[in-house]
Design an enzyme around this catalytic site. Structure first.
Site, short mmCIF file in Angstrom:
data_model
loop_
_atom_site.label_atom_id
_atom_site.label_comp_id
_atom_site.label_asym_id
_atom_site.label_seq_id
_atom_site.Cartn_x
_atom_site.Cartn_y
_atom_site.Cartn_z
N SER A 104 0.80 -1.04 0.10
CA SER A 104 0.00 -0.03 -0.23
C SER A 104 0.78 1.15 0.01
O SER A 104 0.51 2.31 -0.60
CB SER A 104 -1.00 -0.06 1.18
OG SER A 104 -0.32 -0.16 2.25
N HIS A 125 -5.60 -3.89 -1.82
CA HIS A 125 -5.24 -3.02 -2.75
C HIS A 125 -5.35 -3.42 -4.39
O HIS A 125 -4.94 -2.77 -5.16
CB HIS A 125 -4.07 -2.01 -2.59
CG HIS A 125 -4.16 -1.52 -1.46
ND1 HIS A 125 -4.74 0.13 -1.66
CD2 HIS A 125 -3.72 -1.41 -0.09
CE1 HIS A 125 -4.50 0.67 -0.37
NE2 HIS A 125 -4.04 -0.32 0.42
N LYS A 172 -12.61 -0.92 -0.18
CA LYS A 172 -11.67 -0.02 -0.97
C LYS A 172 -12.66 -0.04 -2.32
O LYS A 172 -13.39 0.78 -2.47
CB LYS A 172 -10.40 -0.47 -0.90
CG LYS A 172 -9.57 -0.37 0.19
CD LYS A 172 -8.05 -0.54 0.24
CE LYS A 172 -7.44 -1.00 1.38
NZ LYS A 172 -7.34 0.09 2.34
#
Ligand SMILES: Cc1ncc(COP(=O)(O)O)c(C=O)c1O
Length: 399
Positions: free
Chosen positions: A187, A215, A246
């Site tokens: 990240s 991610h 996310k």
């Protein structure tokens, strides 16, 4: 509260402010999107969100959350095994497993919880868990907790260093279970883990590979199924953990995806499952709608990829040196923490919200502003942000 603790906290906070590392929260007055209304600032371009596909404000995703609220109410008012589990959780878990290419999945209120539940629940004192040095804090803390609870052996291998991992696995032949955990996309770097290499080393040493794809889910691979799809390895990764907070709607929530036995065992014995409420049904509904949206709109992933390429190229032309890569995480190394925070403050004055990260989140001397791109960014959004970078860079003598 008064006494020594309060005094220590107040003194430390004053120190953060003196050192220029105090984090001021910015309050948003509307939904997350490429541009957002920030209290006291007006409209700003967001360049620091994990809303990679722009789904947090997608009408179908919002509607599904509202529908789940209407159908199931606010929640079970207890933990899953005591008060019953909503059918929407079962449905979500099947959808997630199919999406990431595993036999089963189990949802948690966050990926932090998922990463904590996994090693603490399944390992024993006969086992070993190895972690990449740059893994996310939730993996690090999950492993620390696992060591305290299970007395398993733990270790760290140097970032993406297959030789170091190999040596550490070779030295642990007495261990019954050897678990290797890596971020799929790191990240703070935006770098992609070398899954083929990791899987090969793990296979040779009989180790289990766990990939935190927080991610990468919705981001990597032609259809957004994550790091495994990126490398053509769908269905070949032992365990995947990821977040729903996310790309998949952005509310909250996480999951562990793996074998049926693994998910069943975590249901039976995982303390964050046994002693904490389930994911709110609104979030389950929205996350499921996000997956379905992505399945019928894979072009979102292509748009994201095009935005990433465009932004990286222009930023480099201006004179910045972003860490190389192909993910929507574009870190620009500034150096000292205070300097990175200064850049982010000046960018905000220019109407661009991009966060500066410093020690201890990243190593000393490598403080950075981390740009994060979204499929929802238009070329206009990106050009405006790049102009701001040019002006701030020149003022500070960075370009
Ligand atoms: C790699 C990684 N794992 C786990 C998490 C935690 O996710 P959640 O917000 O769902 O707890 C994050 C969030 O920043 C992350 O970046």
């Amino acid at each position: 509260m008064s006494g020594p603790l309060e005094a220590r906290l107040v003194e430390s906070l004053a120190g953060f402010k003196r050192d220029g590392v105090y984090k001021r929260l910015n309050y948003l007055e509307g939904p997350q999107g490429p541009r957002v209304r920030m209290e006291g600032r007006g409209e700003v371009i967001i360049l620091s969100s994990n809303n990679y596909l722009g789904l947090s404000a997608e009408p179908a995703v919002i509607a599904a959350g509202k529908d789940a609220l209407d159908r199931f109410g606010a929640g079970t008012a207890s933990v899953r095994f005591i008060c019953g589990t909503f059918t929407i959780h079962r449905e979500l878990e099947a959808v997630l497993a199919a999406f990431v290419g595993t036999a089963a999945s189990l949802s948690f209120v966050s990926c932090w919880n998922a990463n904590e539940a996994l090693p603490t629940t399944v390992l024993t004192e006969h086992d070993l868990v190895l972690s990449d040095r740059l893994n996310h804090a939730s993996i690090i803390d999950g492993i620390r907790l696992a060591k305290a609870i299970t007395r398993c052996q733990t270790g760290v291998y140097e970032h993406s260093d297959l030789a170091d991992l190999e040596a550490k696995l070779a030295a642990a032949q007495d261990r019954q279970v050897k678990m290797v955990i890596t971020d799929g996309v790191f990240s703070m770097e935006g770098a992609i883990a070398n899954l083929p290499g990791l899987a090969e080393v793990c296979r040779r040493h009989g180790a289990l590979l766990v990939v935190d794809d927080s991610h990468a889910t919705g981001v990597l691979g032609t259809t957004g199924r994550g790091t495994a799809e990126h490398f053509g390895m769908l269905g070949q990764i032992d365990v995947i953990t990821s977040t729903l907070g996310k790309a998949l709607g952005g509310a909250a929530g996480g999951f562990v995806a793996g074998s049926v036995a693994l998910c069943d065992y975590l249901t039976q014995r995982g303390r964050p499952q046994l002693f904490s409420n389930a994911l709110p049904t609104t979030v389950a509904g929205s996350a499921m709608a996000a997956v379905r949206f992505l399945e019928s709109h894979p072009e979102r992933v292509t748009t994201l990829r095009n935005n990433v390429r465009y932004f990286r190229e222009r930023l480099t032309e201006i004179g910045f040196k972003p860490l190389p890569g192909e993910t929507p995480i574009v870190p620009v190394i500034i150096g000292e923490t205070a300097a990175a925070i200064k850049v982010s403050e000046m960018m905000l004055d220019e109407g661009v919200f991009v966060t500066g990260f410093g020690y201890p989140v990243v190593p000393q001397g490598t403080a950075r502003v981390r740009c994060q791109l979204s499929a929802a960014h238009t070329r206009d959004d990106l050009d405006q942000a790049l102009d701001a970078f040019r002006r701030v860079g020149r003022k500070l003598g960075l370009v």
